[in-house]
Write a protein that holds these residues in place. Structure first.
Motif, PDB file in Angstrom:
ATOM      1  N   ALA A 140      72.540  62.493  45.245  1.00  0.00           N
ATOM      2  CA  ALA A 140      74.060  61.823  44.684  1.00  0.00           C
ATOM      3  C   ALA A 140      74.218  60.940  45.661  1.00  0.00           C
ATOM      4  O   ALA A 140      74.704  59.841  45.463  1.00  0.00           O
ATOM      5  CB  ALA A 140      75.099  63.147  44.314  1.00  0.00           C
ATOM      6  N   PRO A 141      74.300  61.123  47.068  1.00  0.00           N
ATOM      7  CA  PRO A 141      74.681  60.490  47.992  1.00  0.00           C
ATOM      8  C   PRO A 141      74.082  59.093  48.196  1.00  0.00           C
ATOM      9  O   PRO A 141      74.425  58.007  48.682  1.00  0.00           O
ATOM     10  CB  PRO A 141      74.988  60.945  49.481  1.00  0.00           C
ATOM     11  N   LEU A 142      72.619  59.324  47.794  1.00  0.00           N
ATOM     12  CA  LEU A 142      71.884  58.086  48.044  1.00  0.00           C
ATOM     13  C   LEU A 142      71.924  57.223  46.705  1.00  0.00           C
ATOM     14  O   LEU A 142      71.723  56.203  46.922  1.00  0.00           O
ATOM     15  CB  LEU A 142      70.286  58.668  48.080  1.00  0.00           C
ATOM     16  N   ARG A 148      80.850  59.049  48.532  1.00  0.00           N
ATOM     17  CA  ARG A 148      81.727  59.141  49.671  1.00  0.00           C
ATOM     18  C   ARG A 148      83.165  59.120  49.258  1.00  0.00           C
ATOM     19  O   ARG A 148      84.164  59.850  49.702  1.00  0.00           O
ATOM     20  CB  ARG A 148      81.235  58.595  50.944  1.00  0.00           C
ATOM     21  N   ALA A 149      83.452  58.051  49.067  1.00  0.00           N
ATOM     22  CA  ALA A 149      84.933  57.732  48.448  1.00  0.00           C
ATOM     23  C   ALA A 149      85.576  58.622  47.839  1.00  0.00           C
ATOM     24  O   ALA A 149      86.760  59.021  47.753  1.00  0.00           O
ATOM     25  CB  ALA A 149      84.997  56.242  48.036  1.00  0.00           C
ATOM     26  N   ARG A 150      84.714  58.980  46.608  1.00  0.00           N
ATOM     27  CA  ARG A 150      85.111  60.112  45.719  1.00  0.00           C
ATOM     28  C   ARG A 150      85.283  61.489  46.398  1.00  0.00           C
ATOM     29  O   ARG A 150      86.177  62.024  46.095  1.00  0.00           O
ATOM     30  CB  ARG A 150      83.845  60.182  44.631  1.00  0.00           C
ATOM     31  N   GLN A 151      84.310  61.831  47.158  1.00  0.00           N
ATOM     32  CA  GLN A 151      84.702  63.148  47.831  1.00  0.00           C
ATOM     33  C   GLN A 151      85.791  63.187  48.777  1.00  0.00           C
ATOM     34  O   GLN A 151      86.557  64.059  48.808  1.00  0.00           O
ATOM     35  CB  GLN A 151      83.338  63.512  48.684  1.00  0.00           C
ATOM     36  N   ILE A 152      85.924  62.219  49.276  1.00  0.00           N
ATOM     37  CA  ILE A 152      87.289  61.942  50.406  1.00  0.00           C
ATOM     38  C   ILE A 152      88.435  61.788  49.512  1.00  0.00           C
ATOM     39  O   ILE A 152      89.546  62.566  49.986  1.00  0.00           O
ATOM     40  CB  ILE A 152      87.101  60.727  51.294  1.00  0.00           C
ATOM     41  N   ALA A 153      88.497  61.211  48.461  1.00  0.00           N
ATOM     42  CA  ALA A 153      89.839  61.027  47.688  1.00  0.00           C
ATOM     43  C   ALA A 153      89.937  62.712  46.947  1.00  0.00           C
ATOM     44  O   ALA A 153      91.357  62.833  46.822  1.00  0.00           O
ATOM     45  CB  ALA A 153      89.320  60.201  46.663  1.00  0.00           C
ATOM     46  N   THR A 183      86.089  60.331  57.675  1.00  0.00           N
ATOM     47  CA  THR A 183      85.034  59.155  57.353  1.00  0.00           C
ATOM     48  C   THR A 183      84.067  59.438  58.672  1.00  0.00           C
ATOM     49  O   THR A 183      83.001  58.486  58.665  1.00  0.00           O
ATOM     50  CB  THR A 183      85.791  57.706  57.749  1.00  0.00           C
ATOM     51  N   GLU A 184      84.237  60.470  59.547  1.00  0.00           N
ATOM     52  CA  GLU A 184      83.234  60.451  60.693  1.00  0.00           C
ATOM     53  C   GLU A 184      82.058  61.686  60.459  1.00  0.00           C
ATOM     54  O   GLU A 184      80.963  61.711  60.957  1.00  0.00           O
ATOM     55  CB  GLU A 184      83.965  61.112  62.070  1.00  0.00           C
ATOM     56  N   LEU A 185      82.305  62.222  59.340  1.00  0.00           N
ATOM     57  CA  LEU A 185      81.499  63.303  58.797  1.00  0.00           C
ATOM     58  C   LEU A 185      80.242  62.553  58.073  1.00  0.00           C
ATOM     59  O   LEU A 185      80.363  61.569  57.443  1.00  0.00           O
ATOM     60  CB  LEU A 185      82.162  64.097  57.681  1.00  0.00           C
ATOM     61  N   THR A 186      79.084  63.457  58.431  1.00  0.00           N
ATOM     62  CA  THR A 186      77.924  63.036  57.789  1.00  0.00           C
ATOM     63  C   THR A 186      78.108  63.294  56.311  1.00  0.00           C
ATOM     64  O   THR A 186      78.933  64.031  55.698  1.00  0.00           O
ATOM     65  CB  THR A 186      76.611  63.495  58.364  1.00  0.00           C
ATOM     66  N   ASP A 187      77.273  62.925  55.234  1.00  0.00           N
ATOM     67  CA  ASP A 187      77.249  63.318  54.118  1.00  0.00           C
ATOM     68  C   ASP A 187      77.208  64.649  53.704  1.00  0.00           C
ATOM     69  O   ASP A 187      77.718  65.370  52.931  1.00  0.00           O
ATOM     70  CB  ASP A 187      76.032  62.787  52.885  1.00  0.00           C
ATOM     71  N   ASP A 188      76.217  65.326  54.355  1.00  0.00           N
ATOM     72  CA  ASP A 188      76.048  67.118  54.274  1.00  0.00           C
ATOM     73  C   ASP A 188      77.424  67.726  54.775  1.00  0.00           C
ATOM     74  O   ASP A 188      78.022  68.506  54.295  1.00  0.00           O
ATOM     75  CB  ASP A 188      74.777  67.660  55.120  1.00  0.00           C
ATOM     76  N   GLU A 189      78.192  67.267  55.932  1.00  0.00           N
ATOM     77  CA  GLU A 189      79.434  67.595  56.197  1.00  0.00           C
ATOM     78  C   GLU A 189      80.653  67.285  55.289  1.00  0.00           C
ATOM     79  O   GLU A 189      81.153  68.489  55.151  1.00  0.00           O
ATOM     80  CB  GLU A 189      79.479  67.074  58.008  1.00  0.00           C
ATOM     81  N   ALA A 192      80.184  69.875  52.606  1.00  0.00           N
ATOM     82  CA  ALA A 192      80.377  71.228  52.910  1.00  0.00           C
ATOM     83  C   ALA A 192      82.197  71.351  52.984  1.00  0.00           C
ATOM     84  O   ALA A 192      82.594  72.307  52.517  1.00  0.00           O
ATOM     85  CB  ALA A 192      79.849  71.500  54.316  1.00  0.00           C
ATOM     86  N   THR A 193      82.707  70.251  53.298  1.00  0.00           N
ATOM     87  CA  THR A 193      84.274  70.134  53.353  1.00  0.00           C
ATOM     88  C   THR A 193      84.659  70.263  52.075  1.00  0.00           C
ATOM     89  O   THR A 193      85.717  70.838  51.659  1.00  0.00           O
ATOM     90  CB  THR A 193      84.526  68.886  54.337  1.00  0.00           C
ATOM     91  N   ARG A 194      84.074  69.426  51.205  1.00  0.00           N
ATOM     92  CA  ARG A 194      84.633  69.514  49.927  1.00  0.00           C
ATOM     93  C   ARG A 194      84.512  70.820  49.120  1.00  0.00           C
ATOM     94  O   ARG A 194      85.370  71.537  48.407  1.00  0.00           O
ATOM     95  CB  ARG A 194      83.783  68.389  48.887  1.00  0.00           C
ATOM     96  N   THR A 195      83.270  71.416  49.429  1.00  0.00           N
ATOM     97  CA  THR A 195      83.189  72.806  48.926  1.00  0.00           C
ATOM     98  C   THR A 195      84.096  73.758  49.427  1.00  0.00           C
ATOM     99  O   THR A 195      84.775  74.589  48.659  1.00  0.00           O
ATOM    100  CB  THR A 195      81.709  73.347  49.206  1.00  0.00           C
ATOM    101  N   TYR A 196      84.644  73.818  50.748  1.00  0.00           N
ATOM    102  CA  TYR A 196      85.361  74.562  51.360  1.00  0.00           C
ATOM    103  C   TYR A 196      86.901  74.468  50.623  1.00  0.00           C
ATOM    104  O   TYR A 196      87.760  75.372  50.400  1.00  0.00           O
ATOM    105  CB  TYR A 196      85.514  74.435  52.903  1.00  0.00           C
TER     106      TYR A 196
END
Length: 203
Positions: A140-142, A148-153, A183-189, A192-196
């Motif tokens: 998905a990230p690729l 990324r914008a959708r996960q942050i939102a 914004t500093e997080l990698t895609d994997d991080e 993981a944050t979204r899941t949390y």
């Protein structure tokens, strides 16, 4: 003289033994179906059949949902379709008809217009889950520039609206990754944050 009589007798007997000729069978009249449901045989109209198809008429005025709620469902459907067709490029494209069919089958309705009001929140969560499953794919990230914008939102909106603390995610990413901004997080991080945040329940 006797020979002539004998020949005459044989001719009469032979004629009696001959089978009568059968008349050739007439071909059956051709039947064809033309427009306007006319069945035609030998050029003559025999039957006029009218086909009646039931119409699934939905009166939007009878809906329990507000126009804003209907719009929200349409937006989520469109987001699901867009993400699916962007990320799952090797799968069969998801059409609007297929997406709505899945929705109707899930909630046992023939149209979102007649979705009961008390199932609206459930419908929103279900549609968000369809999109989240695709967002959770490794590709998905690729393949999706807006991933990324959708996960942050999502993280910020859930922290503020459902969990009651707009900064709730900061303690997690600082403790887990030593960072202070999404914004500093990698895609994997970020995943993981979204899941949390998605699994965290309101206090």
């Amino acid at each position: 003289m006797e020979d002539k009589k004998q020949k005459l007798i044989e001719i009469v007997r032979g004629a009696a033994q001959k089978k009568p000729r059968r008349k050739p069978a007439r071909p059956a009249p051709a039947v064809r179906i033309e427009g306007s449901h006319n069945i035609v045989g030998d050029g003559n109209t025999l039957i006029h059949a009218q086909t009646l198809r039931p119409r699934n008429a939905i009166d939007p005025r009878a809906s329990e949902l507000s126009e804003a709620q209907k719009l929200r469902l349409r937006e989520l459907i469109n987001e699901w379709i867009t993400v699916h067709n962007t990320v799952r490029t090797r799968a069969r494209p998801l059409t609007h008809a297929a997406a709505w069919s899945s929705f109707q089958k899930k909630f046992r309705v023939t149209s979102y217009h007649i979705l009961p009001l008390d199932r609206f929140d459930e419908a929103v969560r279900w549609l968000q889950q369809q999109r989240a499953r695709i967002d959770g794919m490794k590709t998905a990230p690729l393949r999706d520039a807006r991933w990324r914008a959708r996960q942050i939102a999502y993280i910020k909106a859930r922290c503020k609206n459902q969990l009651g603390d707009a900064e709730l995610y900061r303690a997690y990413i600082n403790r887990r990754f030593g960072k202070v901004s999404l914004t500093e997080l990698t895609d994997d991080e970020l995943a993981a944050t979204r899941t949390y945040i998605a699994q965290k329940k309101p206090a």
